[in-house]
Design a protein around this motif. Structure first.
Motif, short mmCIF file in Angstrom:
data_model
loop_
_atom_site.label_atom_id
_atom_site.label_comp_id
_atom_site.label_asym_id
_atom_site.label_seq_id
_atom_site.Cartn_x
_atom_site.Cartn_y
_atom_site.Cartn_z
N TYR A 185 0.65 -1.16 -0.04
CA TYR A 185 -0.06 -0.08 0.11
C TYR A 185 0.93 1.31 -0.02
CZ TYR A 185 0.37 -0.81 5.18
OH TYR A 185 0.81 -1.21 6.33
N ARG B 244 -2.81 4.02 -1.32
CA ARG B 244 -4.05 3.24 -1.21
C ARG B 244 -4.11 2.50 0.35
NH1 ARG B 244 -2.98 1.37 -5.98
NH2 ARG B 244 -1.02 2.39 -5.81
N ALA C 134 -7.54 -2.43 -0.97
CA ALA C 134 -6.93 -2.01 -2.42
C ALA C 134 -5.72 -2.69 -2.97
CB ALA C 134 -6.94 -0.47 -2.45
#
Length: 460
Positions: A388, A426, A430
């Motif tokens: 992320y 993110r 995700a």
């Protein structure tokens, strides 16, 4: 605050110059783009559930506004809720809104600027019981975009130490709002959560506006519920902006007319998360390792220990030939992997972390490197709390590298915190959706709970 619109007789620029009201710029209903009635938004939100913003999380909040009253219109209820939750709130206003009525001469504009500052002070007394600091920057109204770099430089200092920044939505139809939003995003500290709030979007755009290049980011939207007390406080604060609610000195239409106000009487406010677009900077992590031996307390925290146990238990094979672990940190997981693989190759971009990982896992080879660097061939690749932090290009390159390095029949295990880290483009969910979309990999194990998501996938 100044309304911006498009009419058949007036261009957007001409309307700005004349200071036309939102009602005037509809051209009596003949405008190319009609106003959006509140009933359209009511219907839209009736069919859409938005997650709630956690007002108890931020401790130091800076609210940015283009003109006095934007902050009250957009986040007047949120400011009250944050203040009540114990957050320290500062409001920074880029301009004094002195050009609201362009026909005014220099002396009258100066008087209006003073009046609007006084109105904002009165509104903040209502919203924060006098404990909300207000900083006025005095940039020229209706020309903030021309001073955007200066604004950014000044905001860098004003935003230091903030863990939450509320700023105008950069896609808002008003150019002053958009400029403040862009400058705020550029200046915000990497460790701060950034949230934007729309103002003129409600009046001049549709939920999905095909005429507008910038679409509302509904996938990143949250709602701030406003109880009766917060709604009353917001309306009382809005009433302090008399100069914007009544006709102008030369009989001009009110800047904020009753039609516009209907969008700001809801029982909730909407914020858009504004994540960074680039990968989290290595300097951020280096700073954390300078401050603490183990910044995430990976050795002792229950979250970290339980997450490692879940990851190790999810591995389908008792033993692997070679395991590769990017972003190994101080090596707590690396040490566990040594017991499950003949060879372990790990790396981290922070030299201090690498030195500590070498001490923690003497049986592993640990070097300084960062994704999306070249991955060695392996039958196990471990991706823990790293995906992320990567921007779109780096994430795509990393997953390409994972697929190329993973031997057929080899496994990749990914585990990530589900809440959104401020430095991350993110969240964990995700990141995992992107990983799961790789056709070369098939899912063997899936584990999802409130705090983390875990998947094991096998190379086809």
């Amino acid at each position: 605050m100044r309304p911006i619109g498009e009419g058949e007789a007036d261009s957007r620029e001409a309307a700005v110059e004349r200071g036309a009201s939102s009602r005037e710029m509809t051209g009596g209903g003949d405008a190319a783009r009609p106003l959006t009635g509140e009933h359209e938004w009511v219907e839209f939100f009736a069919a859409r559930e938005l997650p709630e913003f956690d007002v108890a999380a931020p401790r130091r909040v800076v609210v940015l506004a283009a003109h006095p009253d934007d902050e009250t219109l957009g986040v007047g209820g949120t400011v009250q809720a944050l203040h009540a939750a114990g957050a320290e709130v500062t409001v920074v206003v880029a301009s004094d809104g002195e050009a609201a009525f362009p026909a005014l001469g220099p002396e009258a504009r100066a008087e209006l600027a003073v009046r609007r500052r006084e109105e904002l002070a009165a509104a903040m007394e209502i919203l924060g019981s006098g404990k909300v600091e207000v900083v006025f920057l005095g940039l020229p109204d209706s020309a903030i975009a021309e001073h955007e770099e200066e604004l950014r430089e000044r905001l860098v200092w004003l935003l230091q130490g903030a863990d939450c920044v509320l700023l105008p939505w950069p896609g808002d139809p008003h150019p002053d709002h958009a400029a403040v939003g862009r400058a705020g995003l550029a200046a915000a500290p990497v460790e701060a959560h950034r949230w934007s709030y729309p103002v003129w979007m409600w009046h001049w755009m549709k939920p999905y506006d095909a005429q507008t290049a910038e679409q509302p980011p509904w996938d990143r939207a949250v709602r701030v519920p406003l109880g009766e007390q917060l709604q009353d406080g917001k309306q009382n604060a809005l009433a302090a902006f008399v100069s914007q609610l009544v006709p102008g000195p030369n009989g001009e239409e009110p800047i904020v007319d009753p039609l516009m106000l209907t969008h700001f009487g809801r029982s909730f406010e909407v914020l858009f998360r504004e994540p960074p677009r680039g990968s989290a900077p290595v300097e951020r992590f280096a700073h954390l390792y300078e401050q603490a031996e183990d910044p995430w307390n990976t050795a002792d925290s229950w979250y970290e220990r339980r997450k490692r146990s879940a990851l190790l238990a999810a591995l389908p094979n008792e033993r692997y030939q070679r395991a590769v672990e990017p972003a190994c940190g101080v090596g707590e997981l690396t040490r566990e992997l040594v017991a499950r693989a003949d060879e372990v190759f790990a790396f981290d971009p922070v030299p201090e972390a690498v030195e500590r990982a070498r001490r923690a896992a003497p049986g592993a080879e640990v070097v300084v490197d960062a994704l999306p660097g070249v991955l060695r061939a392996a039958d196990l690749i471990v991706l823990s709390e790293i995906l992320y932090y990567l921007d779109d290009d780096a994430l795509a390159a990393t997953l390409d590298g994972v697929v190329d390095a993973l031997e057929p029949g080899g496994d990749v295990v990914a585990v990530h915190w589900r809440p959104w880290a401020p430095e991350a483009p993110r969240d964990g969910d995700a990141a995992h959706r992107t990983l799961l979309a790789r056709e070369e990999l098939e899912v063997l194990v899936e584990h999802v709970e409130d705090e983390f998501v875990l998947h094991v996938l096998r190379r086809r």
